[in-house]
Design an enzyme around this catalytic site. Sequence first.
Site, PDB file in Angstrom:
ATOM      1  CG  ASN A  90      -7.836  18.315  13.635  1.00  0.00           C
ATOM      2  OD1 ASN A  90      -8.732  18.070  12.881  1.00  0.00           O
ATOM      3  ND2 ASN A  90      -6.784  17.595  13.353  1.00  0.00           N
ATOM      4  CG  ASN A 146      -6.944   8.704  15.042  1.00  0.00           C
ATOM      5  OD1 ASN A 146      -6.183   7.583  15.136  1.00  0.00           O
ATOM      6  ND2 ASN A 146      -6.573   9.691  14.661  1.00  0.00           N
ATOM      7  N   GLY A 159       0.683  -1.191  -0.010  1.00  0.00           N
ATOM      8  CA  GLY A 159      -0.030  -0.162  -0.051  1.00  0.00           C
ATOM      9  C   GLY A 159       0.765   1.295  -0.103  1.00  0.00           C
ATOM     10  N   PRO A 160       1.638   1.631  -1.342  1.00  0.00           N
ATOM     11  CG  PRO A 160       2.555   1.578  -3.276  1.00  0.00           C
ATOM     12  CD  PRO A 160       1.205   0.819  -2.386  1.00  0.00           C
ATOM     13  CE  LYS A 184      -7.116   6.284   3.504  1.00  0.00           C
ATOM     14  NZ  LYS A 184      -7.109   7.487   4.501  1.00  0.00           N
ATOM     15  CE  LYS A 227      -2.127   8.527  15.285  1.00  0.00           C
ATOM     16  NZ  LYS A 227      -1.913   7.956  14.059  1.00  0.00           N
ATOM     17  CB  SER A 272      -9.328  15.063  11.016  1.00  0.00           C
ATOM     18  OG  SER A 272     -10.740  14.878  10.449  1.00  0.00           O
TER      19      SER A 272
END
Length: 301
Positions: free
Chosen positions: A203, A189, A7-8, A78, A185, A254
Amino acid sequence: MRVAVLGPGAIGSLFGGRLARSGVDVTLVGRPGDHVTALDRDGLRLTLPDGTTERVAVDVTTDPAGVGPVDVVLVCVKAYDTRSALADATSLLADAAVCTFQNGLGNPETIAEFVPESRVLAGTTSHGATLESPGHVRHAGVGDTAVGNYFTDTSETATALARALTDAGIDTDVVADAPRAVWEKVLVNVGINAATALAGVPNGRLADTDPGERVLRRAVEEAAAVAAADGVELTTDPVAAASRVARRTAENHSSMRQDLDRGRKTEIDALNGEIVSRGREHGIDTPVNETLTDLVRLAES
Ligand SMILES: NC(=O)c1ccc[n+]([C@@H]2O[C@H](COP(=O)([O-])OP(=O)(O)OC[C@H]3O[C@@H](n4cnc5c(N)ncnc54)[C@H](OP(=O)(O)O)[C@@H]3O)[C@@H](O)[C@H]2O)c1
Ligand SMILES: CC(C)(CO)[C@@H](O)C(=O)[O-]
């Protein structure tokens, strides 16, 4: 160390590009499309936080079977693509440690469907990366990165990966308690992403307005109760931590806001959605997260 980046996109190109530039043998494994074509033809154009742009030669392919054995696979798709990306890339997984740097809950468990738990690494990163155009990624913000074994004690591979990333300019700590790092984390989120996406605000508004502060606090408090029921011992006050990030990234849109604005699928299921389903398993009501999840799904539809 041989590395494959699955997934680059924004973060995968940043990590893969930095590793390649520092001399690590790394292959980017993507899906056919303009970005992979541009990477293959011209290399990666990487704009650094100071505004300068450099070009990095990268090995890129859409055929995982042609890559050969690797020591580490960095999963940078993702969250909703994790299972299908791994299923398409089983040839990479024979002996590799597989490390997720994705946001959200559930990625290590999905990886463990493909490799033994002893080979599952999980990391978090606060670096910010944006795909500006095919072949061009902007390293928008510098932050902390951490990695560790998710289900077992720290392995040599986790330590070697942290060293390789640090040598490549991505300062990375090894953490003994990777689930806690991932949860901490996630709690940020969960507090910021859905609310900013739905309200269409940067944000900072979640820290400097009463309604913003209330939504952030309630979403994070519910999620922290689920984390505790999941056996996670937090070391910081999660509401204060999320508010601090909202203030520090006050002008940012975000990732979920950007996804909704651009009509793309969001990672809501792995964030607030996962809080709701784990809450149900533990008998914990999560009405604020449930409403945020439903509203984001509605907006996506
Ligand atoms: N960007 C950041 O600053 C940042 C920071 C911290 C954490 N994260 C997390 O990192 C993860 C990736 O985010 P991102 O912003 O880098 O997303 P992104 O730019 O959308 O990159 C994802 C990449 O994965 C590719 N992909 C999807 N399925 C694949 C498959 N089966 N095989 C190979 N490649 C596949 C996509 O290709 P297509 O182009 O074909 O869709 C895309 O290039 C997310 O969980 C995000 O929350 C991102
Ligand atoms: C920290 C964060 C909330 C900043 O925008 C980021 O993780 C995001 O947008 O997903």
